[in-house]
Every structure is written in structure tokens, then in C-alpha cells.
Design an enzyme around this catalytic site. Structure first.
Site, PDB file in Angstrom:
ATOM      1  N   ASN A  15       6.069  -4.590  54.595  1.00  0.00           N
ATOM      2  CA  ASN A  15       5.867  -3.261  55.656  1.00  0.00           C
ATOM      3  C   ASN A  15       6.304  -3.592  56.920  1.00  0.00           C
ATOM      4  OD1 ASN A  15       4.460  -1.286  57.033  1.00  0.00           O
ATOM      5  ND2 ASN A  15       2.277  -2.342  56.761  1.00  0.00           N
ATOM      6  N   LYS A  17       6.165  -1.760  59.485  1.00  0.00           N
ATOM      7  CA  LYS A  17       5.339  -0.902  60.505  1.00  0.00           C
ATOM      8  C   LYS A  17       6.171  -0.433  61.598  1.00  0.00           C
ATOM      9  CE  LYS A  17       1.906  -4.573  60.021  1.00  0.00           C
ATOM     10  NZ  LYS A  17       0.776  -4.926  60.482  1.00  0.00           N
ATOM     11  N   HIS A  95      -3.176   2.155  54.433  1.00  0.00           N
ATOM     12  CA  HIS A  95      -3.281   1.076  55.294  1.00  0.00           C
ATOM     13  C   HIS A  95      -4.164   1.029  56.444  1.00  0.00           C
ATOM     14  CE1 HIS A  95      -1.721  -2.092  57.970  1.00  0.00           C
ATOM     15  NE2 HIS A  95      -0.873  -2.574  57.099  1.00  0.00           N
ATOM     16  N   GLU A  97      -4.097   0.312  59.413  1.00  0.00           N
ATOM     17  CA  GLU A  97      -3.794   0.655  60.600  1.00  0.00           C
ATOM     18  C   GLU A  97      -3.861   2.299  60.639  1.00  0.00           C
ATOM     19  OE1 GLU A  97      -0.320  -1.568  60.982  1.00  0.00           O
ATOM     20  OE2 GLU A  97      -1.516  -3.512  61.198  1.00  0.00           O
ATOM     21  N   GLU A 167      -6.048  -6.101  51.409  1.00  0.00           N
ATOM     22  CA  GLU A 167      -5.818  -6.610  52.720  1.00  0.00           C
ATOM     23  C   GLU A 167      -7.012  -6.653  53.698  1.00  0.00           C
ATOM     24  OE1 GLU A 167      -1.486  -5.908  53.500  1.00  0.00           O
ATOM     25  OE2 GLU A 167      -2.347  -4.105  54.305  1.00  0.00           O
ATOM     26  N   GLY A 173      -1.984  -9.766  60.598  1.00  0.00           N
ATOM     27  CA  GLY A 173      -1.296 -10.014  61.658  1.00  0.00           C
ATOM     28  C   GLY A 173      -1.936 -11.020  62.602  1.00  0.00           C
ATOM     29  N   SER A 212      -1.309 -11.846  56.746  1.00  0.00           N
ATOM     30  CA  SER A 212      -0.675 -13.043  57.236  1.00  0.00           C
ATOM     31  C   SER A 212      -0.205 -13.961  56.277  1.00  0.00           C
ATOM     32  CB  SER A 212      -1.825 -13.810  58.064  1.00  0.00           C
ATOM     33  OG  SER A 212      -2.159 -13.222  59.030  1.00  0.00           O
TER      34      SER A 212
HETATM   35  C1  PEP Z   1       0.005  -5.518  56.772  1.00  0.00           C
HETATM   36  O1  PEP Z   1       0.283  -5.147  57.801  1.00  0.00           O
HETATM   37  O2  PEP Z   1       0.166  -4.967  55.731  1.00  0.00           O
HETATM   38  C2  PEP Z   1       0.269  -6.980  56.838  1.00  0.00           C
HETATM   39  C3  PEP Z   1      -0.266  -7.660  55.665  1.00  0.00           C
HETATM   40  O3  PEP Z   1       0.447  -7.528  58.112  1.00  0.00           O
HETATM   41  P1  PEP Z   1       0.670  -9.234  58.269  1.00  0.00           P
HETATM   42  O4  PEP Z   1       1.382  -9.657  57.110  1.00  0.00           O
HETATM   43  O5  PEP Z   1       1.555  -9.222  59.546  1.00  0.00           O
HETATM   44  O6  PEP Z   1      -0.684  -9.794  58.415  1.00  0.00           O
END
Ligand code: PEP
Length: 250
Positions: A15, A17, A95, A97, A167, A173, A212
């Protein structure tokens, strides 16, 4: 190394973003093309403006979101039909976000999942709790409510067509991934919960972990019995790191 005790095809989705550029498209394209023949689905979800710059023969593409509508006066939005026309096979819905920045409810996410399926896209449905919910010991109730909305929205006969991404918001992040045990605990719960609606779908559905994931922790996370790969944010922007994560799922 991914667990091999089931028939689920491992999957890693990147992803991007609102990151990346044409240079990154070209770099990733070269690296990932070589993975195409492996026993693994590698999906890139770039900003939609870059979708057409990818060569769809050598990798799988996904959108990061869709409108609940197929067309109309919805400035700035993108429909499932449009993503499909550009060669996407997948789309991320729900997601965290999107849920926080755009106030998307469980019900809206469910509608988006249904619309994606209607248009022939596989929705990657994101669920996961904020830290306050984890600290209050209410992770399962929180995730169950997110799942129930989607199960109701798409209908029990369609559950097997979904991909779920767990998630935890506190891990996204932050550099602070869930431990393999924490991930497995929730993934197992998700599979059991789906089994209440459709047992066969539950054993076949892919449940990705996101939060992460990096080259160092991917192997241990993907080795868990109910973890079928990852949804990767930041690390999907670094070619070598992303390829190492893909190898860990293979
Ligand atoms: C995400 O935004 O779906 C995500 C898992 O981000 P990150 O791997 O940066 O934590």
C-alpha cells in the site's frame, strides 16, 4: 517462511498510500516481475494516477479505495469500474486512514466491499483496533463488529471472495509491529468468527497482517498458522525491503 499447512495462496500487498512517483513505478516493476512465477500473489496498490504506468502482465494491481457509487457527481472519487478498466484485480477498503480521515463507518466499508465484488474486484477489507481498545481488552468485540458489518453487507455466499487484512492501528506506521503471537491470536479469532457464517469460506479465506511489517519481522509473522501474508505500507516503498518481505511469504 510462510506456513505450509493449508491451501491458501500467500499474498503480499504493498500500500503506497500517497507516496511514490514514476521512478518508483519503474524500479518496482523491474524487481517484482521476477517474482511473478512464484507461488505467491504480489499486489501493488499505488496512488491511482500511477496505475496505468505499470505493466499488468507481470504483477497484480490494486486500488487504495473506491467510491460506493459506480459513477456520477462525486468529485475526486474513483469507482470500482474504473479500477477494473485499468486492470486492477484488488482494492483496499476500510483502511484505518480512510476510516479516520474520511469518517468511513463499518457500514460504508461494507457497501464498498459489496460494490467491489459486483464489479469483479477482490476487496482487501481492513479491520483492526486502536490502542485504547486493546488496552481495554476489547479487541475481539471491536474486530467482530467490523467483520459483522462486512459479512452482512456482502452476504454470506460472498465471504469466500474477500481478503481480510488485520491491521492494529497502533502498529501502522509506528515501527511497532504486533508480535507474531498477538497477530496469530487475532487472525485465529477472525477465522473462527467467519466460520460462524461460513465454515468453508473461513478455512479458505486469506487473512493478511499489516502494521510495521519489514524484512526483519516478516518471516516470524508469516509463519503463524492463520497469517497468510501481509499488507505492507512504508516498507513497500523500498524495493529491496519489499522483495525480501515477498520472499518471506513464499
Ligand atoms: C498500512 O498502511 O496498511 C500499513 C500497514 O502501513 P505500515 O506498514 O507502514 O505500518
Amino acid at each position: 517462511m510462510a506456513n505450509t499447512m493449508n491451501n491458501r495462496r500467500p499474498m503480499v500487498a504493498g500500500n503506497w498510500k500517497m507516496n511514490g512517483n514514476l521512478d518508483l513505478v519503474n524500479k518496482m516493476q523491474d524487481g517484482i516481475g521476477n517474482l511473478a512465477k512464484q507461488d505467491l500473489d504480489v499486489v501493488i496498490c499505488p496512488p491511482s494516477v500511477y496505475l496505468q504506468a505499470f505493466d499488468k502482465q507481470s504483477l497484480l494491481l490494486g486500488g487504495q479505495d473506491i467510491s460506493e457509487y459506480n459513477e456520477g457527481a462525486h468529485t475526486g472519487d474513483i469507482s470500482a469500474r474504473m479500477l477494473k478498466e485499468l486492470g486492477c484485480r484488488f482494492v483496499i477498503v476500510g483502511h484505518s486512514e480512510r476510516r479516520s480521515d474520511h469518517h468511513e463507518s463499518n457500514e460504508l466499508v461494507a457497501v464498498k466491499a459489496r460494490v467491489a465484488l459486483e464489479q469483479g474486484l477482490t476487496p482487501i477489507v481492513c479491520v483492526g483496533e486502536p490502542l485504547s481498545v486493546r488496552e481495554a481488552g476489547q479487541v475481539f468485540d471491536y474486530v467482530a463488529a467490523q467483520l459483522d458489518a462486512v459479512i452482512q453487507g456482502v452476504g454470506s455466499t460472498q465471504i469466500s471472495q474477500l481478503v481480510i487484512a488485520y491491521e492494529p492501528i497502533w502498529a501502522i506506521g509506528t515501527g511497532k509491529s504486533a508480535s507474531p503471537e498477538q497477530a496469530q491470536d487475532v487472525h485465529h479469532f477472525i477465522r473462527k468468527h467467519i466460520a460462524k457464517a461460513d465454515e468453508a469460506a473461513a478455512s479458505g479465506i486469506r487473512i493478511l497482517y499489516g502494521g510495521s511489517v519489514n524484512a526483519a519481522n516478516a518471516g516470524a509473522l508469516f509463519a503463524q498458522a492463520d497469517v497468510d501474508g501481509g499488507l505492507v505500507g512504508g516498507a513497500s516503498l523500498k524495493k529491496d525491503e519489499f522483495l525480501a518481505i515477498c520472499q518471506a511469504a513464499n
